[in-house]
Design a protein around this motif. Structure first.
Motif, short mmCIF file in Angstrom:
data_model
loop_
_atom_site.label_atom_id
_atom_site.label_comp_id
_atom_site.label_asym_id
_atom_site.label_seq_id
_atom_site.Cartn_x
_atom_site.Cartn_y
_atom_site.Cartn_z
N PHE A 58 -4.18 1.19 -1.43
CA PHE A 58 -4.55 1.49 -2.75
C PHE A 58 -5.25 -0.11 -2.71
O PHE A 58 -4.81 -1.20 -3.10
N ILE A 59 -6.41 0.66 -3.80
CA ILE A 59 -7.41 -0.95 -3.60
C ILE A 59 -7.54 -0.61 -5.47
O ILE A 59 -8.42 0.85 -6.41
N PRO A 60 -7.45 -1.82 -6.49
CA PRO A 60 -7.99 -1.36 -7.88
C PRO A 60 -9.67 -1.49 -7.88
O PRO A 60 -10.06 -2.89 -7.13
N LYS A 61 -9.68 -0.92 -9.03
CA LYS A 61 -11.44 -1.05 -8.74
C LYS A 61 -11.97 -1.95 -10.09
O LYS A 61 -11.62 -1.19 -11.06
N ASN A 62 -13.55 -2.27 -9.91
CA ASN A 62 -13.97 -3.09 -10.54
C ASN A 62 -13.39 -3.89 -11.17
O ASN A 62 -13.24 -3.65 -12.87
N THR A 63 -12.22 -4.65 -10.75
CA THR A 63 -12.00 -5.31 -11.61
C THR A 63 -12.24 -6.83 -11.84
O THR A 63 -11.76 -7.31 -10.68
N ASP A 64 -12.73 -7.87 -12.39
CA ASP A 64 -12.67 -9.53 -12.66
C ASP A 64 -11.63 -10.27 -11.93
O ASP A 64 -12.21 -11.05 -11.59
N LYS A 100 3.45 -1.58 -5.24
CA LYS A 100 2.56 -1.21 -4.53
C LYS A 100 3.84 -0.51 -3.64
O LYS A 100 4.39 -1.70 -2.82
N GLU A 101 4.33 0.33 -3.64
CA GLU A 101 5.90 1.12 -3.04
C GLU A 101 5.09 1.94 -2.00
O GLU A 101 5.63 3.40 -1.83
N TYR A 102 6.63 1.50 -0.43
CA TYR A 102 5.80 2.72 0.82
C TYR A 102 7.04 2.67 0.38
O TYR A 102 8.36 2.51 1.09
N ALA A 120 3.56 5.10 -3.56
CA ALA A 120 3.37 4.99 -4.93
C ALA A 120 2.77 3.85 -5.62
O ALA A 120 2.50 2.76 -4.82
N VAL A 121 1.95 3.83 -6.49
CA VAL A 121 1.22 3.17 -7.08
C VAL A 121 2.42 2.59 -9.04
O VAL A 121 1.72 3.64 -9.20
N TYR A 122 2.53 1.86 -9.06
CA TYR A 122 3.02 1.34 -10.30
C TYR A 122 1.87 0.34 -11.16
O TYR A 122 1.91 -1.02 -10.66
N ILE A 123 1.49 0.31 -12.16
CA ILE A 123 1.15 -0.46 -13.49
C ILE A 123 1.82 -0.58 -14.61
O ILE A 123 2.20 0.36 -15.60
N SER A 155 1.07 8.44 -7.28
CA SER A 155 1.77 8.47 -5.45
C SER A 155 0.84 9.15 -4.89
O SER A 155 -0.19 10.17 -5.26
N LEU A 156 0.84 9.20 -3.52
CA LEU A 156 -0.09 10.33 -2.79
C LEU A 156 0.83 9.87 -1.14
O LEU A 156 1.86 9.25 -0.62
N LYS A 157 1.20 11.43 -1.29
CA LYS A 157 2.23 11.99 0.14
C LYS A 157 0.99 11.74 1.66
O LYS A 157 0.07 11.85 1.38
N ILE A 158 1.95 10.67 2.58
CA ILE A 158 1.40 11.35 3.55
C ILE A 158 1.74 11.75 4.68
O ILE A 158 2.90 11.35 4.89
#
Length: 517
Positions: A127-133, A162-164, A176-179, A286-289
């Motif tokens: 999971f990659i954060p987008k457009n953060t400086d 980031k939680e697997y 899963a990703v938590y902010i 989250s994303l199931k794979i």
């Protein structure tokens, strides 16, 4: 006439089997996308997607700093009963995903299949954060039972986790990703999941790879995207990932929008996510794979049309039933070669009444052969009258000229279904039988089974003499030789099925011939 139909039927079946084996199999036959109003991006096999939107590449990612508390951690990994996941420590990405129960070949059982398909991919799943400086710093790595967490500080304003989650004995896992918002204002946090794999090995000489093609189940159709640069798809997406004959690596129910990006031989699925995080609160996604073998018993319970990647052809209904029966027998004998023999034996027993009817009809036809030959000689210059007299003879003798071929035609769907089962099932991959056969999904290395198949087919024909034209009889005797060369490179499991089936046919012919002698 009956023999002509039988010969034509046999040749047709063999041609169908040969075509299905040598020509590309699923998912290529699903590559054409049906026109649907709700599809925002349709794939064409030759033309670029007319409705596809080109995605502007994201800005280069910030370098991730690593705190002193985690610098001494050398390797981060998860190992269960079925999968091994290796991680990139700084990015928190899965860098390799190995299937512990599957090796590339039967000769090297320690070399396990890597679904990333290349050792050069550092981020298979991430999971990659987008457009953060804001600066990103890895502050903690936590490992519990089946759970691995990577915790980052983003500019001391956000906490990214980031939680697997892995379930031992299962090929389905969760990213899963938590902010957590540390500021006094709400935050709309944007990022994206990535799922990547190589389509070709790093070295042309390497055999350590899976022959993947990208696959998307979009609006109730399984498609194979044609990818040039980066393309977006929108609609009802059941899964998106990488499909091969035996294995599947896929994001399950990723959402309504995905992008597919090509970089050399590496394909990446990009799944955007936006999280609205109130001040002082935590939000997650989250994303199931699924990363594992294409077994019907594993894919069907997961729903989301994952079992559509298993294509058993037109008679798939029979293939599925036969696959369950094959696994049932394997549960007792623990050898798929023996399970195939028991399966063929069971089918022959079930179809014995039809086989008996067919042989009985052919025997009755043979008794009429002298009279039919006399008619051919008598009416050799009048074909219409000859056919009329032959049909009258059949009627008087109460013989159905199609009685021998109809029972065989009724069995074709089942035997073709069995053919597809043995051709496509991962159960036979690297599965040994006896002696020289160490892999039922590969050809017989010494060509013993093809020869036995041809010999058994020839014996079967000799035991059942041709009725009618001698020229046809000679052609039929050539067929075993032709079929031997056609089947010579077929998987050993298929040849075992065909050979055992021929031997059982010979046995049935012998019993019936004695009864009508």
């Amino acid at each position: 006439m009956e023999k002509r139909i039988i010969a034509a039927s046999i040749i047709s079946v063999v041609l169908i089997l040969a075509w299905g084996y040598f020509m590309p199999h699923a998912p290529l036959k699903h590559a054409a996308v049906k026109k649907q109003a709700v599809v925002s991006a349709a794939v064409s096999a030759k033309k670029p997607e007319p409705n596809a939107k080109k995605i502007i590449p994201a800005k280069p990612r910030n370098l991730i700093a690593v705190s002193k508390s985690v610098q001494n951690i050398k390797n981060v990994s998860y190992e269960g009963k079925k999968i091994y996941a290796g991680f990139n420590k700084s990015t928190g990405a899965i860098s390799s995903l190995n299937l512990l129960n599957y090796s590339y070949t039967e000769k090297d059982l320690k070399n396990k299949v890597n679904l990333g398909n290349s050792k050069n991919i550092s981020e298979m799943i991430n999971f990659i954060p987008k457009n953060t400086d804001l600066p990103i710093k890895l502050i903690k790595i936590a490992k519990e039972s089946g759970i691995i967490k990577f915790i980052y500080s983003i500019g001391n304003k956000l906490i990214l986790t980031k939680e697997y989650k892995f379930s031992d004995g299962n090929y389905l896992f969760t990213d899963a990703v938590y902010i957590k918002n540390l500021t006094d204002k709400p935050v709309a946090f944007k990022g994206y999941f990535t799922l990547s794999a190589a389509l070709k090995p790093a070295s042309a000489k390497s055999s350590d790879y899976v022959n993947f093609t990208p696959a998307v189940y979009l609006n109730k159709s399984l498609i194979t995207p044609v990818i040039n640069n980066t393309t977006k798809y929108s609609g009802d997406i059941s899964f998106a990932g990488f499909n091969s004959k035996y294995f599947l690596l896929s994001a399950v129910s990723p959402g309504t929008d995905i992008s597919v990006k090509k970089n050399g031989d590496v394909i990446s699925f990009i799944i955007p996510k936006t999280l609205s995080v109130p001040s002082g609160k935590t939000a997650g996604t989250s994303l199931k794979i699924y990363g594992g073998p294409k077994k019907l018993s594993l894919l069907t319970p997961l729903n989301h049309n994952l079992n559509s990647t298993l294509s058993f052809g037109f008679f798939g209904f029979f293939s599925i039933i036969l696959l369950h029966i094959l696994e049932f027998f394997y549960g007792f004998v623990h050898n798929y070669g023996l399970a195939i023999i028991l399966l063929v034996l069971s089918i022959r027993i079930v179809f014995y009444p039809l086989t008996y009817m067919g042989f009985k009809s052919m025997k009755m036809m043979q008794k009429l052969t002298p009279k039919i030959n006399e008619m051919r000689e008598k009416y050799k210059d009048n074909k219409a009258e000859l056919n009329k007299k032959i049909m009258e003879l059949y009627k008087e003798s109460k013989v159905n000229p199609f009685g021998g071929c109809l029972p065989m035609l009724l069995q074709i769907p089942v035997f073709y279904g069995l053919y597809e089962t043995l051709l496509m099932s991962i159960q036979l991959r690297n599965a040994p039988f006896i002696f020289w056969i160490h892999n039922l999904s590969m050809q017989d290395p010494y060509y013993i089974l093809p020869v036995l198949m041809g010999i058994s087919m020839l014996i079967s024909q000799k035991m059942n003499p041709m009725v009618g034209d001698p020229a046809q009889a000679k052609i039929m005797l050539i067929l075993p030789v032709v079929f031997t060369f056609i089947f010579i490179h077929f998987p050993a499991g298929l040849l075992l099925y065909w050979t055992v089936n021929n031997i059982l046919t010979i046995t049935q012919q012998y019993i019936i011939n004695r009864k009508f002698a």
